[in-house]
Design an enzyme around this catalytic site. Sequence first.
Site, PDB file in Angstrom:
ATOM      1  N   SER A 126      24.236  28.935   5.587  1.00 57.75           N
ATOM      2  CA  SER A 126      24.970  28.727   6.844  1.00 57.75           C
ATOM      3  C   SER A 126      24.686  27.337   7.392  1.00 57.75           C
ATOM      4  O   SER A 126      23.602  26.777   7.165  1.00 57.75           O
ATOM      5  CB  SER A 126      24.476  29.781   7.845  1.00 57.75           C
ATOM      6  N   TYR A 152      17.416  34.969  12.438  1.00 58.61           N
ATOM      7  CA  TYR A 152      18.510  34.997  11.454  1.00 58.61           C
ATOM      8  C   TYR A 152      18.634  33.626  10.771  1.00 58.61           C
ATOM      9  O   TYR A 152      18.680  33.518   9.548  1.00 58.61           O
ATOM     10  CB  TYR A 152      19.840  35.368  12.127  1.00 58.61           C
ATOM     11  N   LYS A 156      17.930  32.047   6.611  1.00 65.28           N
ATOM     12  CA  LYS A 156      18.765  31.204   5.739  1.00 65.28           C
ATOM     13  C   LYS A 156      17.985  29.965   5.310  1.00 65.28           C
ATOM     14  O   LYS A 156      18.022  29.534   4.160  1.00 65.28           O
ATOM     15  CB  LYS A 156      20.056  30.804   6.456  1.00 65.28           C
TER      16      LYS A 156
HETATM   17  C1  UD1 Z   1      26.966  31.723  15.407  1.00 69.74           C
HETATM   18  C2  UD1 Z   1      25.516  31.529  15.099  1.00 69.74           C
HETATM   19  C3  UD1 Z   1      25.377  31.031  13.692  1.00 69.74           C
HETATM   20  C4  UD1 Z   1      26.049  31.978  12.719  1.00 69.74           C
HETATM   21  C5  UD1 Z   1      27.511  32.097  13.116  1.00 69.74           C
HETATM   22  C6  UD1 Z   1      28.282  33.030  12.216  1.00 69.74           C
HETATM   23  C7  UD1 Z   1      24.424  30.948  17.247  1.00 69.74           C
HETATM   24  C8  UD1 Z   1      23.721  29.895  18.000  1.00 69.74           C
HETATM   25  N1  UD1 Z   1      24.901  30.593  16.024  1.00 69.74           N
HETATM   26  O1  UD1 Z   1      27.586  30.460  15.364  1.00 69.74           O
HETATM   27  O2  UD1 Z   1      24.010  30.913  13.363  1.00 69.74           O
HETATM   28  O3  UD1 Z   1      25.953  31.490  11.404  1.00 69.74           O
HETATM   29  O4  UD1 Z   1      27.580  32.568  14.468  1.00 69.74           O
HETATM   30  O5  UD1 Z   1      28.100  34.354  12.542  1.00 69.74           O
HETATM   31  O6  UD1 Z   1      24.572  32.053  17.696  1.00 69.74           O
HETATM   32  N2  UD1 Z   1      31.844  31.601  22.616  1.00 69.74           N
HETATM   33  C9  UD1 Z   1      32.272  31.795  23.931  1.00 69.74           C
HETATM   34  N3  UD1 Z   1      32.430  33.063  24.368  1.00 69.74           N
HETATM   35  C10 UD1 Z   1      32.172  34.160  23.583  1.00 69.74           C
HETATM   36  C11 UD1 Z   1      31.735  33.949  22.246  1.00 69.74           C
HETATM   37  C12 UD1 Z   1      31.578  32.658  21.802  1.00 69.74           C
HETATM   38  O7  UD1 Z   1      32.489  30.844  24.668  1.00 69.74           O
HETATM   39  O8  UD1 Z   1      32.302  35.289  24.066  1.00 69.74           O
HETATM   40  C13 UD1 Z   1      31.667  30.220  22.150  1.00 69.74           C
HETATM   41  C14 UD1 Z   1      30.219  29.926  21.797  1.00 69.74           C
HETATM   42  O9  UD1 Z   1      29.495  29.534  22.939  1.00 69.74           O
HETATM   43  C15 UD1 Z   1      30.400  28.810  20.789  1.00 69.74           C
HETATM   44  C16 UD1 Z   1      31.728  29.135  20.096  1.00 69.74           C
HETATM   45  O10 UD1 Z   1      32.390  30.067  20.954  1.00 69.74           O
HETATM   46  O11 UD1 Z   1      30.563  27.605  21.451  1.00 69.74           O
HETATM   47  C17 UD1 Z   1      31.541  29.769  18.747  1.00 69.74           C
HETATM   48  O12 UD1 Z   1      30.620  30.832  18.882  1.00 69.74           O
HETATM   49  P1  UD1 Z   1      30.314  31.855  17.686  1.00 69.74           P
HETATM   50  O13 UD1 Z   1      31.580  32.387  17.141  1.00 69.74           O
HETATM   51  O14 UD1 Z   1      29.293  32.824  18.182  1.00 69.74           O
HETATM   52  O15 UD1 Z   1      29.706  30.949  16.538  1.00 69.74           O
HETATM   53  P2  UD1 Z   1      28.458  29.934  16.529  1.00 69.74           P
HETATM   54  O16 UD1 Z   1      27.699  29.976  17.783  1.00 69.74           O
HETATM   55  O17 UD1 Z   1      28.963  28.625  16.095  1.00 69.74           O
END
Ligand code: UD1
Length: 340
Positions: A126, A152, A156
């Site tokens: 990842s 997690y 990795k």
């Molecule tokens: C997350 C994990 C990462 C993992 C990946 C795949 C963290 C810090 N990282 O990545 O290790 O490999 O998922 O499962 O958790 N967001 C919102 N509202 C929401 C949900 C998400 O604003 O309800 C935003 C988050 O703040 C972020 C973006 O959407 O900025 C993407 O979030 P997400 O899909 O959880 O992925 P990552 O954080 O990039």
Amino acid sequence: MSKYILVTGGAGYIGSHTVVQLINSGYRPVILDDFSNSTLEIVKGVEQITSTQVLVRKVNVCDINSTRAVFNEFHFEGVIHFAAFKAVGESVSEPNRYYRNNILGLLNILDLAEEFNVQNLVFSSSCTVYGSPKGNRVVTEETVLQDANSPYGNTKRIGERIISDFVNSKVNLKVLNLRYFNPVGAHESALIGELPAGKPNNLLPVVTQSAIGKFGPITVHGNDYSTVDGTCVRDYVHVVDVADAHVKAVEWLMEQEQSLEEHINIGTGKGTSVLEIINTFEQVSNVRLDWVFGPRRKGDVEEIFADASKAYDVLNWRAKKTVKDAVIDAWNWELKLKNG
Ligand code: UD1
């Protein structure tokens, strides 16, 4: 005769899409999955898409004897090792479960690959291994790795390290660590897709489940980042493209003669903000989302996206689908789940 490829976690989100692409490319994947985070419906979806009966063994990869029995049953040309827990928040509250499952599963696969002389291994890594990149937000495989933000993420990081030590200590093992950015979307048939356990944390399942009415407003975590619109930026890559990268990875490994280990970013090279995802969803679905700004989410990286040129140079892989395609497919999958 078709080659057998072991796909641990093959009933999971990326695993099931990879099984489809392997079958479409003439391989005989064998799914090894304990179904702790998937269902047989997903396997049925794979069978419908491919018009093929899929080989499935309900086995937990941490159980070495049952996993060995599967290695005894088939002569594998390669292994794609997905089986792992992946919920970041859960890993913080239950670190021992994460370390035991993700590390022991990998050690078992490495031991059995050696025992059965299976030389080609693709490991599901990842972009979390890059942590919060300092300075440049585009990361290459040479970017210095940072401490992971969660147990997690550590599994990795440690997993890659274990593989390096293993490769350095023996001959006859070729490994590609694929570092995925943010896999999203679903198969365009809407027969397989993501099945998040409980309330999702990842953005696209949050968006589609909120839109379908499973819960209330979406919270956009933070609007004061130094990005295009103040919300975090990620490299969202369609899961079918990610699946294709695995087929190319296995094929490339099979052509190599020497023991080796390589790391390859699997992303599009393009960043998309949270608000851009929300806007795209509203455009393609004609559904108005209910969302509010909330505080920053702890551990979030401001902006990260892949330099995906190595994937092209080495594997001749590049993402073909767009974020819009992924949003359309994720929405169709959500509608399919609702309507059965
Ligand atoms: C997350 C994990 C990462 C993992 C990946 C795949 C963290 C810090 N990282 O990545 O290790 O490999 O998922 O499962 O958790 N967001 C919102 N509202 C929401 C949900 C998400 O604003 O309800 C935003 C988050 O703040 C972020 C973006 O959407 O900025 C993407 O979030 P997400 O899909 O959880 O992925 P990552 O954080 O990039």
